[in-house]
Design a protein around this motif. Structure first.
Motif, PDB file in Angstrom:
ATOM      1  N   PHE A 149     -23.981  -8.751 -44.565  1.00  0.00           N
ATOM      2  CA  PHE A 149     -22.672  -8.757 -43.924  1.00  0.00           C
ATOM      3  C   PHE A 149     -21.773  -9.761 -44.615  1.00  0.00           C
ATOM      4  O   PHE A 149     -22.247 -10.730 -45.206  1.00  0.00           O
ATOM      5  CB  PHE A 149     -22.777  -9.171 -42.450  1.00  0.00           C
ATOM      6  N   GLU A 150     -20.459  -9.537 -44.478  1.00  0.00           N
ATOM      7  CA  GLU A 150     -19.526 -10.587 -44.846  1.00  0.00           C
ATOM      8  C   GLU A 150     -19.626 -11.712 -43.831  1.00  0.00           C
ATOM      9  O   GLU A 150     -19.996 -11.503 -42.671  1.00  0.00           O
ATOM     10  CB  GLU A 150     -18.105 -10.025 -44.851  1.00  0.00           C
ATOM     11  N   SER A 151     -19.251 -12.909 -44.268  1.00  0.00           N
ATOM     12  CA  SER A 151     -19.400 -14.070 -43.404  1.00  0.00           C
ATOM     13  C   SER A 151     -18.344 -14.096 -42.310  1.00  0.00           C
ATOM     14  O   SER A 151     -17.151 -14.108 -42.572  1.00  0.00           O
ATOM     15  CB  SER A 151     -19.309 -15.352 -44.227  1.00  0.00           C
ATOM     16  N   HIS A 172     -14.667 -19.352 -42.459  1.00  0.00           N
ATOM     17  CA  HIS A 172     -15.673 -19.653 -43.471  1.00  0.00           C
ATOM     18  C   HIS A 172     -15.300 -19.107 -44.837  1.00  0.00           C
ATOM     19  O   HIS A 172     -15.582 -19.711 -45.852  1.00  0.00           O
ATOM     20  CB  HIS A 172     -17.031 -19.079 -43.063  1.00  0.00           C
ATOM     21  N   LYS A 173     -14.698 -17.927 -44.848  1.00  0.00           N
ATOM     22  CA  LYS A 173     -14.398 -17.348 -46.157  1.00  0.00           C
ATOM     23  C   LYS A 173     -12.902 -17.348 -46.467  1.00  0.00           C
ATOM     24  O   LYS A 173     -12.421 -16.524 -47.242  1.00  0.00           O
ATOM     25  CB  LYS A 173     -15.060 -15.984 -46.356  1.00  0.00           C
ATOM     26  N   HIS A 174     -12.183 -18.323 -45.925  1.00  0.00           N
ATOM     27  CA  HIS A 174     -10.780 -18.493 -46.305  1.00  0.00           C
ATOM     28  C   HIS A 174     -10.719 -18.914 -47.777  1.00  0.00           C
ATOM     29  O   HIS A 174     -11.297 -19.917 -48.160  1.00  0.00           O
ATOM     30  CB  HIS A 174     -10.120 -19.552 -45.426  1.00  0.00           C
ATOM     31  N   ARG A 175     -10.012 -18.098 -48.586  1.00  0.00           N
ATOM     32  CA  ARG A 175     -10.007 -18.331 -50.030  1.00  0.00           C
ATOM     33  C   ARG A 175      -8.697 -18.933 -50.534  1.00  0.00           C
ATOM     34  O   ARG A 175      -8.557 -19.197 -51.717  1.00  0.00           O
ATOM     35  CB  ARG A 175     -10.258 -16.996 -50.763  1.00  0.00           C
TER      36      ARG A 175
ATOM     37  N   ASP B 136     -22.806 -14.381 -48.210  1.00  0.00           N
ATOM     38  CA  ASP B 136     -21.439 -14.171 -48.662  1.00  0.00           C
ATOM     39  C   ASP B 136     -20.729 -15.520 -48.648  1.00  0.00           C
ATOM     40  O   ASP B 136     -20.517 -16.101 -47.587  1.00  0.00           O
ATOM     41  CB  ASP B 136     -20.741 -13.183 -47.727  1.00  0.00           C
ATOM     42  N   ALA B 137     -20.393 -16.020 -49.817  1.00  0.00           N
ATOM     43  CA  ALA B 137     -19.704 -17.307 -49.916  1.00  0.00           C
ATOM     44  C   ALA B 137     -18.244 -17.100 -50.298  1.00  0.00           C
ATOM     45  O   ALA B 137     -17.691 -17.838 -51.102  1.00  0.00           O
ATOM     46  CB  ALA B 137     -20.421 -18.205 -50.921  1.00  0.00           C
ATOM     47  N   GLY B 138     -17.616 -16.059 -49.736  1.00  0.00           N
ATOM     48  CA  GLY B 138     -16.200 -15.842 -50.000  1.00  0.00           C
ATOM     49  C   GLY B 138     -15.920 -14.670 -50.915  1.00  0.00           C
ATOM     50  O   GLY B 138     -15.142 -14.779 -51.859  1.00  0.00           O
ATOM     51  N   MET B 184     -18.046 -22.228 -46.614  1.00  0.00           N
ATOM     52  CA  MET B 184     -19.406 -21.703 -46.760  1.00  0.00           C
ATOM     53  C   MET B 184     -20.341 -22.650 -47.506  1.00  0.00           C
ATOM     54  O   MET B 184     -21.528 -22.357 -47.671  1.00  0.00           O
ATOM     55  CB  MET B 184     -19.388 -20.345 -47.461  1.00  0.00           C
TER      56      MET B 184
END
Lengths: 492, 262
Positions: A149-151, A172-175, B136-138, B184
């Motif tokens: 799954f995606e985080s 968590h996955k804010h880029r 998943d790390a982004g 993450m």
């Protein structure tokens, strides 16, 4: 497509938006823009039946607060929290603004200012727990959990079976994509748009390109419009099938799961045959498409026909399998009046009687001529959302076929027109697989200074906790899969 | 029971890879390579040829072009603009055990076989049954879609003794996607540290290898290589299931001794 009205005073914004909503407008987005003179603009995007209107206010330099719109229009709440995370602006009158995409340490800088910092001190957010009573405990589910799954992290407040409250953490996955966009030139920015949501790459490239085309005052040539429809609808089929696959997995329908996986793989392979990429990246650019399809339209038609018959037969069989339907019926019920008030998007909205679909409301690319009728249902449960997706897969096949037939009868090209974005702000929208996707694009002195993707997943996220009434833990998988939220598109 | 018969309808759809090459490979634009005998000195004249600076001239031999697949997002702009220099490479066996091995044409000093056997020795005990933990790390979500396809009937990695596992404590192999977001970092390290030795880390996708077009930003890294030690690097944006499978087999020292599939 979008009209920016006169700037109104911050104090007048809430009454104006409340009046708009009372006369049937839907709050589609609340977007902040940092202006070159250090003031900040707030844009409220309001959708009518076939229009997008914008209410705009300007906060002078140094003013860091504005009256909360969510007091009158609750669907603005997540936008106010996001703007607080990224711009540091405080919506007043609505209580504490819990972080959504970026939990910042107190007094740390905000990333969307004119001179953005390179690092930001983060904190681990601790959302308030809502459920009370004997035996209630909170299960932290994710971001690393069983399966691929995606985080995303769910805070499941439960007594063991029932889920009286659900919290959702997406940071968590804010880029930092919104800041990244403004460092890029247009030809690179469209590639970044394709990477906002991998499962909606074509839709993102299309929405961004339409905004640039609006600023440049051009329309893509007819063949490019048709090819855009082909790729956008293939993307819809693949993403909807992904949701179907998750449902069949959760329901233990092993054969159906395997069959649907094969169908999805065949769709991805057809997409790669058409453009070289399994997710349709590198097709849509501002001004048109990068070129003709790699597969002749007549050959593509034959391939679609070969895929369609077994896919339709399996979908029909699945939607007549009682042990499957029983798990979805009356699960994850989303109230129709709540869905309407929130302006629920995509299959989530259409499953609860909200019939918005950009392809019909504000048609783009080649949709106006191809004709389109949105699928709707009113039951509001996971089964209704699944039914919508199945109907949309069939509708997508019809649109692809019509577009390919027309392409086969046209001369080869032209596939693009030159486009040079003039300074200004444009708002473009497309119907991504997850629902209405908006791009707010601001160009100043020829440079992109603001690109804001607003995904359907972000807008719908606030509804997810509201769909758990009376449902228990084993229903979780269906509620999550039927919402089909993309964590990448929420966290950006 | 209609589904029983449906399940038999198409016969066996599963690929025979890695025992046999798969015909799907050559149809797919998986990577970019240099056309043999291409002109040198291109970089000086072509601004904006590559959005991620994956194309560079060699350091030791000035003017010699290199494509760094760890940075390449496979957008194809270089192939479209300079078809005399760049070409699509249909190879799907793209994974490598070091960043240097992802640069094409390769440095002649690089010994791939030595690197490969080093990882193979370390994981020798895992050969028959390998449990994979994905984190998943982004990512943008497309890598997850391709990894999920590995469990489907076409790729079916369980036939090769590979299984996705819920708990990192049962995991032998960590499969990481995404640019390495700030949110993450702790979760990735906790997962890695919870795994028993010997453990292998496979970074999946260009974002995980270099940040791709996304990172670094205030919230995203330039890949996950600074966070966990990487054993195998799988390039692609996203890598196709065959390429991911190639990376898994490479990590486990289980690739047959041949070149292909072409």
């Amino acid at each position: 497509m979008s009209e920016v009205g006169p700037t109104i005073a911050p104090a007048d914004l809430v009454p104006a938006v409340a009046a708009d909503v009372r006369r049937g407008r839907r709050l589609a987005a609340l977007v902040a823009l940092a202006e070159p003179d250090d003031s900040t603009s707030l844009l409220v995007v309001l959708a009518g039946d076939s229009t997008l209107e914008v209410r705009r206010t300007e906060l002078p330099p140094g003013v860091r607060t504005y009256p909360a719109i969510s007091v009158e229009v609750p669907s603005a709440a997540w936008y106010e929290r996001e703007i607080h995370d990224l711009f540091g602006l405080v919506a007043q009158g609505t209580g504490p603004l819990e972080p959504v995409v970026l939990p910042r340490a107190p007094a740390s800088p905000h990333p969307m200012s004119l001179t953005p910092p390179s690092t930001i001190a983060g904190i681990q957010p601790k959302p308030a727990e809502r459920a009370r009573g004997e035996g209630v405990f909170t299960l932290h589910y994710g971001p690393v959990r069983s399966g691929v799954f995606e985080s995303i992290q769910y805070l499941v407040e439960t007594v063991g079976e029932e889920i009286p409250h659900l919290g959702v953490l997406v940071h968590h996955k804010h880029r930092g994509l919104e800041q990244r966009f403004s460092q890029l030139a247009v030809p690179d920015a469209v590639l970044l748009a394709e990477r906002v949501e991998g499962t909606a790459a074509v839709a993102h490239a299309l929405a961004f390109s339409q905004a640039i085309e609006e600023l440049g005052g051009v329309s893509p040539p007819r063949p490019a419009g048709l090819l855009r429809v082909v790729h956008a609808e293939l993307e819809r089929i693949a993403t909807h099938l992904d949701s179907v696959i998750r449902h069949t997995e959760g329901a233990g329908q092993a054969v159906a799961n395997a069959r649907m996986s094969v169908h999805k793989e065949r769709i991805l392979r057809l997409r790669a045959q058409l453009c070289g990429h399994r997710f349709g990246r590198g097709v849509v650019i501002p001004g048109g498409t990068t070129g003709p399809p790699l597969l002749e339209p007549t050959a593509a038609l034959a391939a679609v026909a070969e895929l369609e018959t077994p896919l339709r037969a399996d979908l029909d069989a699945l939607m007549a399998t009682p042990s499957f339907l029983d798990r979805l019926a009356q699960t994850g019920w989303l109230d129709t009046s709540l869905a309407a008030a929130h302006g629920a998007l995509g299959p989530v909205g259409r499953g609860s009687g909200v019939a918005n679909d950009v392809r019909g409301d504000r048609p783009y690319a080649a949709y106006p001529e191809l004709g389109f009728v949105p699928a709707t249902a009113t039951e509001g449960d996971a089964l209704a959302r699944q039914q919508i997706r199945v109907e949309e897969i069939e509708g997508a096949v019809r649109l692809i076929r019509l577009a390919l037939v027309e392409l086969a009868g046209l001369p080869d090209g032209p596939w693009s027109v030159p486009v040079r974005a003039q300074d200004g702000t444009a708002i473009a929208s497309v119907e991504a697989p997850q629902g209405e996707l908006l791009y707010v694009v601001r160009v100043d002195s020829g440079r992109l200074i603001r690109v804001k993707p607003r995904t359907a997943s972000f807008h719908n996220l606030g509804l997810l906790p509201r769909a758990f009434a009376g449902d228990i833990f084993t229903d979780f998988v269906f509620i999550e899969a039927s919402f089909g939220l993309s964590p990448a598109g929420v966290a950006l | 029971m209609p589904w029983v018969l449906r399940g038999l309808r198409d016969g066996i759809v599963t690929t025979r890879y890695p025992r046999r090459p798969d015909d799907y490979g050559p149809t797919f634009r998986a990577a970019v390579s240099l056309r043999p005998g291409s002109p040198a000195g291109l970089i000086d004249t072509e601004a904006g040829l590559c959005p991620t600076d994956a194309i560079r001239s060699g350091d030791e031999t000035p003017g010699a072009l290199r494509v760094d697949r760890a940075r390449c997002i496979v957008c194809g702009r270089c192939v479209a603009r300079r078809p005399d220099v760049f070409q699509w490479d249909p190879t799907v066996e793209l994974a490598a055990t070091s960043a240097g091995a992802l640069v094409v044409p390769p440095d002649p000093d690089l010994s791939l076989d030595a690197l490969r056997s080093e990882v193979g020795r370390r994981v020798g005990a895992l050969r028959r049954s390998v449990h994979i933990r994905h984190v998943d790390a982004g990512s943008d979500g497309s890598e997850e879609a391709e990894i999920a396809a590995l469990s489907g009937p076409i790729y079916d990695i369980e036939r090769l003794g590979m299984f996705f596992t819920a708990s990192p404590r049962h995991a032998d192999l960590l499969l990481v996607t995404g640019v390495g977001t700030a949110g993450m970092v702790d979760e990735l390290l906790r997962t890695y540290e919870a795994m028993p030795e010997p453990r292998v880390v496979v970074a999946c996708g260009t974002d995980a290898l270099s940040g791709g077009l996304v990172g670094p930003t205030y919230s995203a890294g330039d890949g996950v290589g600074r966070l966990v030690p990487l054993d195998v690097l799988v390039p692609g944006s996203p890598p196709s299931p065959f390429t991911i499978l190639h990376g898994l087999l490479l990590a486990l020292g289980r690739l047959p001794r041949r070149r292909g599939p072409r």
